[in-house]
Design a protein around this motif. Structure first.
Motif, short mmCIF file in Angstrom:
data_model
loop_
_atom_site.label_atom_id
_atom_site.label_comp_id
_atom_site.label_asym_id
_atom_site.label_seq_id
_atom_site.Cartn_x
_atom_site.Cartn_y
_atom_site.Cartn_z
N VAL A 181 -5.18 -8.87 8.53
CA VAL A 181 -5.41 -9.55 9.81
C VAL A 181 -6.26 -8.65 10.70
CG1 VAL A 181 -4.37 -10.54 11.89
CG2 VAL A 181 -3.21 -10.81 9.71
N TYR A 182 -7.30 -9.24 11.24
CA TYR A 182 -8.20 -8.53 12.14
C TYR A 182 -7.78 -8.76 13.58
CZ TYR A 182 -12.65 -7.47 14.53
OH TYR A 182 -13.62 -6.98 15.36
N ASP A 183 -7.81 -7.69 14.37
CA ASP A 183 -7.42 -7.81 15.77
C ASP A 183 -8.67 -7.84 16.65
OD1 ASP A 183 -6.39 -7.59 18.34
OD2 ASP A 183 -4.73 -6.30 17.69
N ILE A 184 -8.99 -9.01 17.19
CA ILE A 184 -10.23 -9.13 17.96
C ILE A 184 -10.17 -8.32 19.25
CG2 ILE A 184 -11.09 -11.35 17.09
CD1 ILE A 184 -9.73 -12.74 19.39
N ARG A 185 -8.98 -7.85 19.64
CA ARG A 185 -8.88 -7.10 20.89
C ARG A 185 -9.25 -5.62 20.73
NH1 ARG A 185 -2.96 -9.14 22.12
NH2 ARG A 185 -2.99 -8.75 19.90
N ASN A 186 -9.11 -5.08 19.53
CA ASN A 186 -9.47 -3.67 19.35
C ASN A 186 -10.33 -3.41 18.12
OD1 ASN A 186 -7.69 -3.74 17.20
ND2 ASN A 186 -6.02 -2.76 18.32
N GLY A 187 -10.63 -4.46 17.35
CA GLY A 187 -11.52 -4.29 16.21
C GLY A 187 -10.85 -3.79 14.94
N LEU A 188 -9.56 -3.54 15.01
CA LEU A 188 -8.89 -2.95 13.84
C LEU A 188 -8.34 -4.02 12.89
CD1 LEU A 188 -6.99 -0.05 15.63
CD2 LEU A 188 -8.92 0.18 14.03
N ILE A 189 -8.40 -3.70 11.59
CA ILE A 189 -7.84 -4.58 10.57
C ILE A 189 -6.47 -4.04 10.17
CG2 ILE A 189 -8.04 -5.36 8.18
CD1 ILE A 189 -11.12 -5.23 8.56
N LYS A 190 -5.50 -4.93 10.12
CA LYS A 190 -4.16 -4.54 9.66
C LYS A 190 -3.94 -5.07 8.24
CE LYS A 190 -0.17 -6.36 11.33
NZ LYS A 190 0.88 -6.54 12.34
N ASP A 191 -3.56 -4.18 7.34
CA ASP A 191 -3.22 -4.58 5.98
C ASP A 191 -1.78 -5.09 6.00
OD1 ASP A 191 -2.61 -4.82 3.32
OD2 ASP A 191 -3.34 -2.84 2.75
N LEU A 192 -1.57 -6.34 5.60
CA LEU A 192 -0.23 -6.91 5.65
C LEU A 192 0.65 -6.45 4.49
CD1 LEU A 192 -1.03 -10.57 6.80
CD2 LEU A 192 -0.14 -8.70 8.18
N GLN A 193 0.09 -5.60 3.62
CA GLN A 193 0.86 -5.01 2.52
C GLN A 193 1.43 -6.06 1.57
OE1 GLN A 193 0.96 -1.68 2.38
NE2 GLN A 193 0.27 -1.16 4.44
N VAL A 194 0.61 -7.05 1.25
CA VAL A 194 1.08 -8.09 0.34
C VAL A 194 0.19 -8.15 -0.91
CG1 VAL A 194 2.20 -9.50 2.09
CG2 VAL A 194 -0.23 -9.85 1.61
N THR A 195 -0.47 -7.03 -1.19
CA THR A 195 -1.43 -7.01 -2.31
C THR A 195 -0.75 -7.34 -3.64
OG1 THR A 195 -2.74 -5.36 -1.15
CG2 THR A 195 -3.10 -5.56 -3.54
N VAL A 196 -1.39 -8.24 -4.40
CA VAL A 196 -0.90 -8.59 -5.74
C VAL A 196 -2.06 -8.53 -6.72
CG1 VAL A 196 1.15 -9.97 -5.29
CG2 VAL A 196 -1.09 -11.00 -5.03
N ARG A 197 -1.73 -8.22 -7.97
CA ARG A 197 -2.79 -8.23 -8.98
C ARG A 197 -2.31 -8.80 -10.31
NH1 ARG A 197 -3.45 -2.36 -11.87
NH2 ARG A 197 -1.28 -2.26 -12.48
N ASP A 198 -1.05 -9.22 -10.40
CA ASP A 198 -0.59 -9.89 -11.61
C ASP A 198 0.69 -10.65 -11.30
OD1 ASP A 198 1.73 -8.16 -11.89
OD2 ASP A 198 0.33 -6.64 -12.60
N ASN A 199 1.14 -11.42 -12.29
CA ASN A 199 2.30 -12.27 -12.05
C ASN A 199 3.62 -11.52 -12.12
OD1 ASN A 199 1.12 -14.79 -11.56
ND2 ASN A 199 0.55 -14.94 -13.72
N ASN A 200 3.57 -10.24 -12.49
CA ASN A 200 4.80 -9.47 -12.57
C ASN A 200 5.29 -9.03 -11.20
OD1 ASN A 200 4.84 -9.65 -15.35
ND2 ASN A 200 3.46 -7.90 -15.54
N LYS A 201 4.40 -9.14 -10.24
CA LYS A 201 4.80 -8.77 -8.88
C LYS A 201 4.61 -9.96 -7.98
CE LYS A 201 2.94 -4.24 -9.75
NZ LYS A 201 1.60 -3.72 -9.74
N PRO A 202 5.47 -10.98 -8.16
CA PRO A 202 5.29 -12.18 -7.34
C PRO A 202 5.51 -11.88 -5.87
CG PRO A 202 7.38 -12.25 -8.50
CD PRO A 202 6.66 -11.04 -9.01
N LEU A 203 4.77 -12.60 -5.09
CA LEU A 203 4.85 -12.40 -3.65
C LEU A 203 6.13 -13.03 -3.13
CD1 LEU A 203 2.79 -11.12 -1.80
CD2 LEU A 203 1.87 -13.38 -1.39
#
Ligand code: CO
Length: 216
Positions: A181-203
Motif C-alpha cells: 500500500v502506497y501512502d500518498i501523504r508521505n510517499g512511502l510504500i508499506k509491505d503488507l507482508q502477504v507475499t506468496v509464491r506457491d500453494n504450500n503457503k496459502p494466504l
C-alpha cells in the motif's frame, strides 16, 4: 501555452536528458524488454509506478485500473498477467493499493456514481467478506484505510487463484506475489507482508492484522 503542447516539449527535454546520461539508453530498450516486475496499481494520477519505485523504462510491466482490482473476467488484466508471467517471466507480481483511494471511498458510500458502480461492486464484496472487522472500527478514516489494505490482500488472493499463476507455480517457484500500500501523504510504500509464491503457503487473511499507526 496549452498544457498539451507542454507535454511534447517536456518529452523532447526528457529525451535529451536521457541521451546525455546514457547515449545507448534508447538503442538498448528498442531491442529487448526484460522487466522483472509486474505492477498492478490504481489509475490514480498520484501513484505513478515507475516514479515511486525509482525504476526506469524497461524495468516494470504495468497494469492500472481503478482501485487496483484483479477481476477474473477482466480480459485486459488477464492478458497483461499472462504475457508478464508466461512470456516475460517476471519474478514478482505486485498489487499496490494506496491510502486515500477514491475507488474505495466510493465503494464505502451508498451513492450512485454511474458506470463505475459496476466496477466498485467488487470492492463492496471485499467489504462484505470482512464486515465484522471493518464495522468494529469506529473511526471512519481508519476503517477506510483498513478496507484499502484488505482489498489489496483479496486481490493478491484472487491473483494466486488464476490459472496463469497456478500453472506458473507448477513449473517453477515464481512469481512471488506481493501486496503493498502506497501512502500518498508521505510517499512511502508499506509491505503488507502477504507475499506468496506457491500453494504450500496459502494466504490467510485472518492472520494478518494491520500494524498501521496512521494518524487520522
Ligand atoms: Co485509487
Amino acid at each position: 501555452m496549452e498544457r498539451i503542447e507542454k507535454l511534447l516539449l517536456q518529452n523532447k527535454a526528457w529525451v535529451e536528458q536521457r541521451n546525455q546520461a546514457d547515449p545507448n539508453f534508447f538503442h538498448r530498450l528498442s531491442n529487448i524488454q526484460t522487466p522483472q516486475f509486474l505492477w498492478i496499481g490504481c489509475s490514480d494520477s498520484r501513484v505513478p509506478a515507475n516514479e515511486i519505485t525509482g525504476t526506469d523504462p524497461g524495468e516494470m510491466f504495468v497494469h492500472r485500473n481503478i482501485a487496483n482490482m484483479v477481476i477474473h473476467t477482466d480480459m485486459s488484466l488477464l492478458s497483461v498477467l499472462d504475457y508478464a508471467v508466461n512470456v516475460l517471466h517476471v519474478a514478482h507480481v505486485i498489487v499496490c493499493g494506496h491510502y486515500g483511494c477514491g475507488g474505495i471511498k466510493a465503494a464505502m458510500s451508498d451513492k450512485q456514481f454511474g458506470l463505475i458502480d459496476n466496477w466498485i461492486r467488487h470492492i463492496k464484496d471485499v467489504y462484505r467478506l470482512h464486515r465484522d472487522e471493518l464495522d468494529s472500527i469506529e473511526n471512519i478514516q481508519q476503517r477506510e484505510n483498513r478496507l484499502i489494505e484488505l482489498n489489496v490482500i483479496e486481490q493478491v488472493n484472487d491473483l494466486t487463484k488464476t490459472s496463469i499463476i497456478q500453472n506458473a507455480w507448477t513449473s517453477r517457484e515464481s512469481p512471488f506475489v506481493h501486496g503493498w500500500v502506497y501512502d500518498i501523504r508521505n510517499g512511502l510504500i508499506k509491505d503488507l507482508q502477504v507475499t506468496v509464491r506457491d500453494n504450500n503457503k496459502p494466504l490467510d487473511n485472518r492472520k494478518y492484522r494491520s500494524n498501521s499507526n496512521l494518524k487520522t
